[in-house]
Design a protein around this motif. Structure first.
Motif, mmCIF file in Angstrom:
data_model
loop_
_atom_site.group_PDB
_atom_site.id
_atom_site.type_symbol
_atom_site.label_atom_id
_atom_site.label_comp_id
_atom_site.label_asym_id
_atom_site.label_seq_id
_atom_site.Cartn_x
_atom_site.Cartn_y
_atom_site.Cartn_z
ATOM 1 N N LEU A 430 -70.399 86.758 9.495
ATOM 2 C CA LEU A 430 -69.876 86.621 8.178
ATOM 3 C C LEU A 430 -69.122 87.600 7.405
ATOM 4 O O LEU A 430 -67.895 87.227 6.065
ATOM 5 N N GLY A 431 -68.794 88.310 7.741
ATOM 6 C CA GLY A 431 -68.329 89.886 7.805
ATOM 7 C C GLY A 431 -68.942 90.774 6.471
ATOM 8 O O GLY A 431 -67.917 90.993 5.075
ATOM 9 N N PHE A 432 -70.378 89.978 6.355
ATOM 10 C CA PHE A 432 -70.981 90.620 4.681
ATOM 11 C C PHE A 432 -71.346 91.788 5.454
ATOM 12 O O PHE A 432 -71.398 92.734 6.081
ATOM 13 N N GLU A 433 -72.048 92.769 3.985
ATOM 14 C CA GLU A 433 -72.294 94.010 4.297
ATOM 15 C C GLU A 433 -74.629 93.987 4.379
ATOM 16 O O GLU A 433 -74.755 93.180 4.177
ATOM 17 N N CYS A 434 -74.888 94.434 5.232
ATOM 18 C CA CYS A 434 -76.363 94.341 5.057
ATOM 19 C C CYS A 434 -76.795 95.630 3.703
ATOM 20 O O CYS A 434 -76.458 96.149 3.608
ATOM 21 N N THR A 435 -78.267 94.407 3.815
ATOM 22 C CA THR A 435 -78.265 95.613 2.423
ATOM 23 C C THR A 435 -80.309 95.326 2.566
ATOM 24 O O THR A 435 -80.547 94.947 3.693
ATOM 25 N N ASN A 436 -80.704 96.506 2.324
ATOM 26 C CA ASN A 436 -82.384 96.684 1.656
ATOM 27 C C ASN A 436 -83.006 96.229 0.673
ATOM 28 O O ASN A 436 -83.979 96.060 0.747
ATOM 29 N N PHE A 437 -81.961 95.293 -0.079
ATOM 30 C CA PHE A 437 -83.317 94.483 -1.484
ATOM 31 C C PHE A 437 -83.677 93.728 -0.999
ATOM 32 O O PHE A 437 -83.450 92.624 0.121
ATOM 33 N N THR A 438 -84.025 92.879 -1.685
ATOM 34 C CA THR A 438 -85.329 92.158 -1.211
ATOM 35 C C THR A 438 -85.108 90.834 -2.389
ATOM 36 O O THR A 438 -84.475 91.313 -3.904
ATOM 37 N N ARG A 439 -85.965 89.956 -2.526
ATOM 38 C CA ARG A 439 -86.311 89.181 -3.836
ATOM 39 C C ARG A 439 -86.059 89.402 -5.052
ATOM 40 O O ARG A 439 -85.865 89.023 -5.999
ATOM 41 N N LYS A 440 -87.580 90.566 -4.590
ATOM 42 C CA LYS A 440 -88.044 91.468 -5.746
ATOM 43 C C LYS A 440 -86.848 91.870 -6.752
ATOM 44 O O LYS A 440 -86.423 92.056 -7.977
ATOM 45 N N ASP A 441 -86.262 92.849 -5.575
ATOM 46 C CA ASP A 441 -85.096 93.364 -6.449
ATOM 47 C C ASP A 441 -84.302 92.632 -7.310
ATOM 48 O O ASP A 441 -83.977 92.675 -8.727
#
Length: 471
Positions: A430-441
């Motif tokens: 998709l040309g996106f960036e991975c993060t470590n954010f979650t639903r709760k964040d």
């Protein structure tokens, strides 16, 4: 220590007119009636500005946009909605000069409550100088401001510098320009807006606002027709009929064949953009595939044309549910656990990787023109309705190859490694960036909760839906 004082409107932001931001507050914090009223008064506001009564025009905007609105609602819009639109309007050349100084102060003609979070968190300003909204003892905005005189603002700026002067002043009369000295500093980047809320896709300028108001009755009728067609027609016919009503689905890659014999089903692991992801996937595959859900409204479950499997957030119980469904056939899961509008992928839950080695990653993305089909603050039951209210919603579905056995837990890889690998290949597609954010964040930022839809909150959710249109 080098210091800078910059105007927000017309300097750090390209647009010097704050009208569209008050329209956002009117729509998101109050409803459609106040939105329409403020638009109706735009010619008066414009006339006041043209005859040199800008302060009067600004005060009229403020009064109409916020009078009677709870402080908590204004703060919520400032936290969850406005930063995205401010960031889209940011002048990067001005930002480079602004960020190159050690002490950064922003002056704004907009009430401080609307801009302070964005300016301090995303533009990394040290102080914000602006007017203060007045609230009554019930926490409702009176519509009036104080501290708006030029002398008061000048005194507050002078106090920040101990009655001295900043190194640089940036405003419409003193436009920023880069010098070699600016490049001696390490260039800071604005903190990106990853999470944002609100129903409007485009910044509601006067012309855009008028278009939205004129489209809403047509959009509601169109949504009713589209949803009805989804209930009546067989799944194989939906992709063809949707084109007649403005919808479009772009399919890339080769989807797997349905399970046969005694084989267990395929687990489709999708990126999560809207509530419609598993429905669109099922329409592309021309068969109803059950979808795992986390916290969607009961109305969304009722409207869903495909079976839904509600998880409990208890790991063992959820694992057993997913295994049971896979034994019956294919299943759709969105391991992010919530939607994200921006080109980022949230952290993938590793539970899916533990349960099967028949994993097919699917990259989902969508485009809409007027209304977002997700919300953290509003009633989730309206998500599919807002999606179908858009004139020409477009979905892109990209099927990746099924994971080879050596990339699954069957070869000894940990579930977290598998989940991270799937996240990376979907992000690359998709040309996106991975993060470590979650639903709760996400929900802590946007709504101040963990994102769980409580079954006891149906009345409150209905009130939110009604307020969108009649308050």
């Amino acid at each position: 220590m080098e210091s800078v004082v910059s105007e927000l409107e017309g300097t750090l932001l390209k647009d010097a007119d704050a009208f569209s931001y008050f329209m956002l507050v009117a729509f998101e914090a109050s409803g459609l009636v106040r939105f329409a009223l403020l638009l109706l008064l735009w010619p008066v506001i414009r006339l006041l500005c043209m005859v040199g009564m800008r302060d009067a025009g600004l005060k009229l905007m403020i009064f109409v946009a916020v009078a009677g609105v709870p402080k908590s609602e204004i703060e919520s819009v400032a936290r969850a909605v406005l930063p995205k639109f401010y960031m889209d309007d940011l002048d990067m050349d001005a930002w480079k000069v602004f960020s190159s100084h050690d002490k950064r102060v922003v002056i704004t003609k907009t009430p401080k409550i609307m801009v302070e979070r964005f300016v301090k968190e995303h533009l990394r300003a040290d102080e914000v100088v602006g007017t203060e909204l007045s609230f009554n003892r019930f926490g409702l905005a009176t519509g009036f401001v104080h501290g708006d005189s030029s002398n008061t603002i000048s005194e507050r700026v002078a106090n920040l510098f101990n009655n001295g002067a900043p190194t640089l002043l940036m405003d419409q009369l003193h436009p920023p320009f880069l010098t070699s000295q600016n490049y001696d500093h390490q260039l800071l980047r604005p903190l990106p807006v990853i999470f944002h809320d609100g129903r409007l896709v485009k910044r509601p300028t006067p012309s855009t606002s008028l278009l939205i108001l004129l489209w809403i009755p047509v959009g509601i009728l169109l949504a009713v027709i589209r949803i009805t067609m989804g209930f009546i027609l067989p799944f194989w016919a939906i992709p063809y009929v949707s084109r007649l009503f403005g919808g479009k689905v772009i399919v890339k890659g080769k989807p797997p064949l349905p399970p046969s014999g005694g084989n267990s089903g395929v687990l489709f692991v999708c990126t999560h953009r809207t509530l419609m992801d598993p429905v669109v996937l099922s329409s592309v595959l021309r068969r109803k595939i059950p979808a795992v859900t986390y916290s969607i409204s009961r109305l969304s479950e009722i409207l869903s044309p495909i079976p839904t499997v509600r998880l409990t957030r208890t790991r063992d119980t959820d694992a057993e549910k997913i295994k049971r469904e896979l034994s019956k056939g294919d299943l759709v899961v969105c391991p992010e656990g919530t939607t994200c509008r921006e080109p980022f992928l949230l952290r993938f839950s590793a539970l899916f990787a533990e349960l099967t080695d028949r994993i097919v990653p699917v990259a989902m993305n969508y485009r809409v023109g007027f209304f977002h089909a997700t919300t953290a603050r509003g009633w989730k039951g309206l998500d599919p309705i807002f999606f179908f209210m858009n004139p020409r919603p477009v979905y892109e579905v990209t099927f990746l190859n099924q994971l080879p056995v050596e990339a699954t837990c069957s070869s000894g890889k940990s579930p977290h490694d598998v989940a991270n690998y799937v996240q990376r290949i979907l992000a690359a597609t998709l040309g996106f960036e991975c993060t470590n954010f979650t639903r709760k964040d996400k929900y802590r930022v946007l709504a101040g909760n963990d994102g769980t839809v409580s079954p006891t909150s149906v009345v409150d959710q209905m009130v939110k839906a009604v307020r969108t249109f009649i308050q």
